[in-house]
Structure formats: C-alpha cells, structure tokens
Design an enzyme around this catalytic site. Structure first.
Site, PDB file in Angstrom:
ATOM      1  N   GLN A 129       0.839  -1.199   0.000  1.00 13.59           N
ATOM      2  CA  GLN A 129       0.000   0.000   0.000  1.00 13.59           C
ATOM      3  C   GLN A 129       0.873   1.248   0.000  1.00 13.59           C
ATOM      4  OE1 GLN A 129      -3.678   0.513   2.669  1.00 13.59           O
ATOM      5  NE2 GLN A 129      -2.095   1.536   3.852  1.00 13.59           N
ATOM      6  N   GLY A 130       0.780   2.050  -1.023  1.00 12.04           N
ATOM      7  CA  GLY A 130       1.579   3.266  -1.149  1.00 12.04           C
ATOM      8  C   GLY A 130       0.822   4.490  -0.674  1.00 12.04           C
ATOM      9  N   TYR A 131       0.729   4.655   0.638  1.00 13.51           N
ATOM     10  CA  TYR A 131       0.012   5.790   1.224  1.00 13.51           C
ATOM     11  C   TYR A 131       0.968   6.741   1.942  1.00 13.51           C
ATOM     12  CZ  TYR A 131      -4.803   3.955   0.620  1.00 13.51           C
ATOM     13  OH  TYR A 131      -6.006   3.525   0.134  1.00 13.51           O
ATOM     14  N   SER A 132       1.536   6.293   3.071  1.00 15.97           N
ATOM     15  CA  SER A 132       2.305   7.183   3.942  1.00 15.97           C
ATOM     16  C   SER A 132       3.536   7.735   3.234  1.00 15.97           C
ATOM     17  CB  SER A 132       2.743   6.442   5.207  1.00 15.97           C
ATOM     18  OG  SER A 132       1.629   6.079   5.986  1.00 15.97           O
ATOM     19  N   SER A 164       4.675  -1.664   4.107  1.00 23.82           N
ATOM     20  CA  SER A 164       4.867  -3.051   4.536  1.00 23.82           C
ATOM     21  C   SER A 164       5.015  -3.983   3.346  1.00 23.82           C
ATOM     22  CB  SER A 164       3.674  -3.505   5.392  1.00 23.82           C
ATOM     23  OG  SER A 164       3.547  -2.717   6.542  1.00 23.82           O
ATOM     24  N   GLU A 247     -11.941  -3.537   6.357  1.00 23.92           N
ATOM     25  CA  GLU A 247     -11.574  -4.505   7.385  1.00 23.92           C
ATOM     26  C   GLU A 247     -12.122  -4.160   8.764  1.00 23.92           C
ATOM     27  OE1 GLU A 247      -7.550  -6.822   6.798  1.00 23.92           O
ATOM     28  OE2 GLU A 247      -7.191  -4.683   6.790  1.00 23.92           O
ATOM     29  N   GLU A 365      -2.374  10.508  18.426  1.00 31.53           N
ATOM     30  CA  GLU A 365      -2.718  11.936  18.400  1.00 31.53           C
ATOM     31  C   GLU A 365      -3.801  12.221  17.356  1.00 31.53           C
ATOM     32  OE1 GLU A 365       1.192  11.346  20.232  1.00 31.53           O
ATOM     33  OE2 GLU A 365       0.319  10.664  18.344  1.00 31.53           O
TER      34      GLU A 365
END
Length: 381
Positions: A129-132, A164, A247, A365
C-alpha cells in the site's frame, strides 16, 4: 476444505468444524517446517498463507462469481478468531486480501477484477500500500507524490515510507496527486502499480526488533498506464477512505485474541499486589475491547457507514497492549534477555514491536483528534 464448512447451517457448528480442522492442520504445518514453527519469519508466514489459500481459505467474503465463499461477516470473524487462537501468524498478503480485493470488487472495472482478483485469491501476487510519506503519515490528505499526465497514462514521482512488504510485493496501489492545484482532499487518484516498473527503488527499513518488514519506496518518472486508474481521475480520496473501512469488522479480532493469550501468560509474572491490580485493569481492557469489536461487527453487518468509534478502539487497544507488555517486561526482569527462554523471548519481541502500535494505522494523536471532533463535538484547533 472451507467450502465444506461454509455449507454448515449453524455458526457454532461452523466454528467447531473449523477448529477441529484448523488447529491440527497448523500444528502439522509447523512440525514440517525446518526447525519447527517460525511465526516471525516472512518465508514461514508466506508459506502458511499459500497453504491456506490452496485449501480454499481465501476470498471469505467475496461473491461466489469471483471465486469467493460469500461468508457472512460473523463467519469471517469466526475464521479470524480461530486462526489466531491456534497460534497461526498473520500472512504477508494482508493488504491484497483485506484491502485491495474488496476495493476492486466495489470500484474496479471488470477488466481489473479479471486481471487481479485471481492472483490474490491464489496468493500468487503480493500487494503493498503506497500511502504514507515523510511528512504525510497519518495526514493522508497531505501526500505529495505526483502523477503527471503523459501519453497513455501518467508519470509517477515521489517517495513513500512505512510500506509493509514492499520488497516482496509484485503490485502496489498508490495514492498520488494528479491535480496539484486542487484542495488537499481533492485532486488525488488511486493507481495500481507494477513493482517491476523501471524507476522504482525499494529500501527496507531495519526495525527495533531487528526485522525489516517496512520499506521506503522511491518513484522516479515511473510510467503508470491508463487502465491502472481505479475509479475516476482525481477521485482517489473517496476510494482510499472506502478501502480503509473494509476490514473494520474483523481487523482487531486476531489482535484481541493475541491480547487475551498474552494476558494469560503475564498473570503468572505478577508477584505483588500492585502488579496484580495492574493486571486486573488490563483484564477489564480485554473484555471492553472484545465488546467494542462485537459492536463494530454488528454495525458492519447492518451496513452502517464507518464512524469514529474505530478511532476509540485503535487508541484503546494500542495503548492497553503497550501497558500489558510493559507489565510483562517488569515481571520477567532478567529473564527477558535470556536467549533460551522461549516465552520470555516472545514477550520481549512483542514489547519491542508494540512501540509502533500507537503510530501505525493512524497515530494516537490523530485518533484523539477524530474522537474529539466527531464523537465529543469539540471544535477544531
């Protein structure tokens, strides 16, 4: 094998049949593995996941038209609970099975479904997954990776982090900015990327545990073809938010089973009244988290839209788990560094890994901001 269980009319019969098959099957798999069970090994986890998929234990909730079992959420939850209960590890294609596949089932074209779903079902193709990004971890709307229009598709340039299994994945879905002039939540697109494409560089990140499950991924003018777009151009935020919700009914189940197992192990380490009181509080946390999970599952079964309650569960679980493992390390004392003490080593590893749990999947946070604004009605800022 799973098709036989799926035909059982009663959920409790389903659970008992699954348990009687799955626990000995996993024990036999572990016994066959050179050196015995190795649940931290990614090779071991992939091999077990491959075996499960070969037995028909994938596509649990998919429509039968796509090769799935069409299990109810309740039965999917039973599967995940029994899988965790027998000590089996999570797989390495969690992103493919849990996020990418349901996203394509909801938003993908027939051609995309035909191309990618069979590879996930059989576990042939691993997804990441290419998000962060650096500076845009929990703040997903702040991504700066850009996809610029070119003949036949886009040119992708940017930098993702904490990805990951990127060093093992064949494919990645990427959230990229396709309209840099649009507001933060607009102008983003959801793209499917072949990880063998020229211009991709993957760098594993060594973790506190000594493992390298996460990676940095660099994109340098990577070509992404037109048919790799899921949904509409600039409409990626809606898809990313939907993907994050798929999920919600079962995500915490393996983690809560593991929490209860660790809780049982830690009880014997509590030697004084103070530590026993801390353990009792954690036992209450375990029960409350189980009730929250059941409530989330019931809401998902009703078709309710995802709400901020997931943020409450995420904060509660991650921080309670850290407290549990801190208590474990205090109780272990010097045992925690003895290499031949298997229980101590497992708890020490879990303790180190737990430091990430208040960061991954949205920091505490950020989750508290969501709770404050959407559950308590507090103003922003």
């Amino acid at each position: 094998m799973m098709k036989t269980f799926a035909a059982l009319p009663d959920d409790e019969d389903f659970r008992q049949a699954l348990r009687q098959w799955l626990a000995p099957a996993y024990a036999a798999f572990a016994a066959r593995w050179p050196g015995g069970a190795a649940p931290r090994s990614l090779d071991y986890r992939r091999a077990w996941e491959d075996w499960l998929c070969a037995q028909g234990c994938s596509g649990l909730g998919w429509p039968r038209a796509h090769g799935g079992l069409a299990l109810s959420l309740a039965r999917q939850a039973i599967f995940h609970e029994e899988h965790a209960r027998c000590g089996a590890p999570l797989g390495v294609n969690l992103i493919g099975h849990g996020i990418l596949a349901p996203t394509l089932l909801h938003f993908g074209t027939p051609a995309q479904q035909a191309r990618f779903l069979p590879g996930v079902l059989a576990n042939r193709e691993i997804w990441c997954q290419g998000y962060s990004e650096p500076g845009a971890g929990s703040d997903l709307a702040a991504v700066r990776t850009r996809a610029e229009r070119c003949e036949g598709g886009w040119r992708l340039s940017g930098h993702k982090i904490w990805t990951s299994f990127a060093d093992r994945a064949q494919w990645c879905f990427v959230l990229a900015r396709t309209d840099p002039e649009a507001p933060r939540h607009k102008g983003l697109s959801f793209l499917l990327l072949d990880m063998q494409s020229p211009g991709i560089r993957v760098e594993p990140i060594r973790q506190l545990t000594g493992e390298a499950e996460f990676c940095e991924v660099f994109f340098e003018e990577v070509f992404v073809p037109e048919d790799a777009l899921v949904g509409s151009e600039h409409g990626g935020w809606r898809i990313a938010m939907a993907a994050a919700s798929f999920e919600r009914g079962t995500y915490f189940i393996p983690r809560l089973v593991r929490f209860a197992q660790e809780l049982s192990a830690v009880r014997a380490l509590c030697a004084d009244a103070a530590s026993q009181r801390r353990w009792a509080r954690l036992a209450l946390d375990s029960q409350v988290l189980a009730l929250k999970s059941q409530r989330a599952l019931a809401a998902a079964e009703r078709g309710d839209p995802p709400g901020p309650e997931g943020s409450s569960t995420k904060v509660h679980w991650s921080e309670a788990h850290q407290r549990l493992l801190e208590l474990a390390m205090e109780g272990l004392g010097a045992r925690g560094v003895l290499p031949r003490d298997a229980q101590a080593q497992e708890l020490a590893h879990a303790y180190l890994w737990s430091r990430a749990e208040t960061i991954l999947a949205g920091t505490s946070e950020i989750q508290r901001n969501i709770i404050a604004e959407h559950m308590l009605g507090l103003p922003k800022g």
